[in-house]
Design a protein around this motif. Structure first.
Motif, short mmCIF file in Angstrom:
data_model
loop_
_atom_site.label_atom_id
_atom_site.label_comp_id
_atom_site.label_asym_id
_atom_site.label_seq_id
_atom_site.Cartn_x
_atom_site.Cartn_y
_atom_site.Cartn_z
N UNK A 36 0.92 -1.22 -0.08
CA UNK A 36 -0.02 0.24 -0.01
C UNK A 36 0.80 1.25 -0.04
N UNK A 37 2.02 1.15 0.56
CA UNK A 37 2.74 2.23 0.44
C UNK A 37 3.29 2.46 -0.91
N UNK A 38 3.52 1.82 -1.65
CA UNK A 38 3.81 2.05 -3.04
C UNK A 38 2.39 2.28 -3.86
N UNK A 39 1.47 1.61 -3.69
CA UNK A 39 0.07 1.79 -4.55
C UNK A 39 -0.61 3.13 -4.25
N UNK A 40 -0.47 3.67 -2.96
CA UNK A 40 -1.38 4.53 -2.54
C UNK A 40 -0.84 6.25 -3.23
N UNK A 41 -1.82 7.01 -3.57
CA UNK A 41 -1.67 8.31 -3.44
C UNK A 41 -1.98 9.16 -2.03
N UNK A 42 -1.48 10.40 -1.91
CA UNK A 42 -1.63 11.00 -0.84
C UNK A 42 -2.85 11.64 -0.71
N UNK A 43 -4.09 11.13 -0.97
CA UNK A 43 -5.55 11.57 -1.17
C UNK A 43 -6.36 11.16 -0.07
N UNK A 44 -7.50 11.93 0.26
CA UNK A 44 -8.36 11.38 1.16
C UNK A 44 -8.87 10.05 0.91
N UNK A 45 -9.18 9.27 2.02
CA UNK A 45 -9.58 7.87 1.73
C UNK A 45 -10.84 7.66 0.77
N UNK A 46 -11.75 8.37 0.81
CA UNK A 46 -12.95 8.43 -0.13
C UNK A 46 -12.64 8.35 -1.72
N UNK A 47 -11.56 9.11 -1.96
CA UNK A 47 -11.07 9.07 -3.26
C UNK A 47 -10.25 7.67 -3.59
N UNK A 48 -9.21 7.73 -2.63
CA UNK A 48 -8.63 6.27 -2.66
C UNK A 48 -9.50 5.00 -2.75
N UNK A 49 -10.52 5.09 -2.20
CA UNK A 49 -11.65 3.98 -2.23
C UNK A 49 -12.32 3.74 -3.43
N UNK A 50 -12.15 4.96 -4.52
CA UNK A 50 -12.73 4.93 -5.74
C UNK A 50 -11.88 4.37 -6.75
#
Length: 369
Positions: free
Chosen positions: A154-168
């Protein structure tokens, strides 16, 4: 009767194809249709070592292009029977992490991913739709460019965005996975020490990315949610400040479609040089803008290679593949010169073979009990 696999790589104006004998994956026929929508031509290597080149009607679309391939197979086959048509699909999202047999439900789910790969996915799916109509009882099998990177932390695949956007689904996926899978297999077979170690693989071509590979597994990669991010490419910008896109949209008055066209089709080496995306032409040019474009590409490739080394905790080797990686020695050297501070590491050039990876996957699926 010879059972065969037809492997397709469908682009916006091209259709690459190879026919494999299913039993031993011998290549029986290979070729490419270019200029779909403008000046379509079919070029192929035929059985017996012969070659052919044929102009196709100007109105040739993807359906007609595949029909030309099927006709070519019929004309030169030795009683071939197509068991499966195997398709390269750029984006599999989070759901498709393995090759799958295409069903109507799978097609609907792949169509939902079009916004994540707007310039690739529609053409990949057009190839599937065409083969469903033309390939008789053959199964359609989809292989995904994102699948090789599906196990990223997840450290590699995530953007520093709010969780609701990451969940989409706004996350880093990575691409060129079929190419990287091939390189991993070659390393395992021929260079086991490197396969066990930490390598940066550069798939450098009109589309370009790097992959941090540790123990033959993808740890990180430079492309992210779309095939636009990371390295500058032939006509794609690579990484760009999101604020620049907002500025183009709000302050310069460029529409979303215009910005998309600019970032995907008018940037990269073409935009930097003001000339062309063809590296061979840029290397041969005396124009200072051509030299600047190549220097920029080499600098960014080296910078991102260092990032990949950080993700792995070091580097044991760099592998070059793809059109630029395999054939543009001056570009390779310019990248390596900028990486000497990392110390000693092995350097290899390995031709990629995405089609054979796809055929291997299809054979495994067809032989499942």
């Amino acid at each position: 009767m010879i059972d065969t696999l037809l492997v397709l790589n469908t682009g916006s104006s091209s259709l690459k194809f190879q026919v494999f004998r299913e039993e031993n994956l011998e290549v029986l026929l290979r070729g490419k249709i270019t200029g779909i929508g403008t000046d379509p031509r079919l070029r192929a290597d035929l059985p017996g070592g012969k070659k052919t080149e044929t102009a196709l009607p100007d109105d040739t679309d993807h359906d007609a292009a595949l029909r030309a391939v099927v006709d070519l197979m019929s004309a030169h086959s030795e009683n071939w029977h197509t068991l499966a048509v195997v398709h390269r699909v750029v984006h599999g999202g989070q759901e498709f992490t393995e090759p799958v047999v295409v069903t109507p439900d799978v097609m609907r789910r792949l169509e939902a991913l079009i916004p994540l790969a707007p310039l690739h996915q529609p053409h990949n799916l057009a190839g599937i739709a065409a083969s469903a109509k033309l390939a008789g009882d053959a199964q359609d099998i989809a292989c995904f460019d994102t699948a090789f990177h599906a196990g990223h932390d997840d450290l590699i695949s995530s953007f520093a965005l709010p969780s609701d956007l990451r969940g989409k689904g706004i996350r880093r996926y990575g691409f060129h996975g079929l190419s990287y899978e091939w390189i991993s297999g070659v390393l395992a077979e021929k260079h086991p020490d490197l396969h066990r170690g930490r390598v940066v693989v550069g798939h450098l071509g009109n589309g370009a990315s790097l992959c941090a590979m540790k123990g033959g597994v993808s740890i990180d990669t430079t492309m992210s949610m779309t095939a636009l991010d990371g390295l500058p490419m032939g006509t794609r910008s690579g990484s760009i400040d999101p604020g620049a896109v907002i500025y183009m949209l709000h302050d310069l008055g460029l529409g979303a479609e215009n910005i998309q066209e600019t970032l995907y089709e008018q940037s990269g080496l073409k935009g930097l040089s003001g000339m062309t995306s063809d590296v061979e032409q840029l290397l041969a040019s005396n124009d200072e803008n051509a030299a600047f474009a190549l220097d920029y590409f080499a600098l960014k490739a080296a910078q991102f290679a260092a990032v990949m080394a950080v993700s792995m905790g070091g580097i044991d080797g760099i592998i070059f593949t793809g059109g630029i990686g395999e054939h543009a020695a001056p570009v390779r050297q310019a990248i390596l010169d900028r990486l000497r501070f990392l110390g000693d590491f092995k350097v290899l050039v390995i031709p990629t073979n995405e089609e054979r990876v796809m055929a291997t996957h299809a054979k495994r699926i067809l032989r499942k009990p």
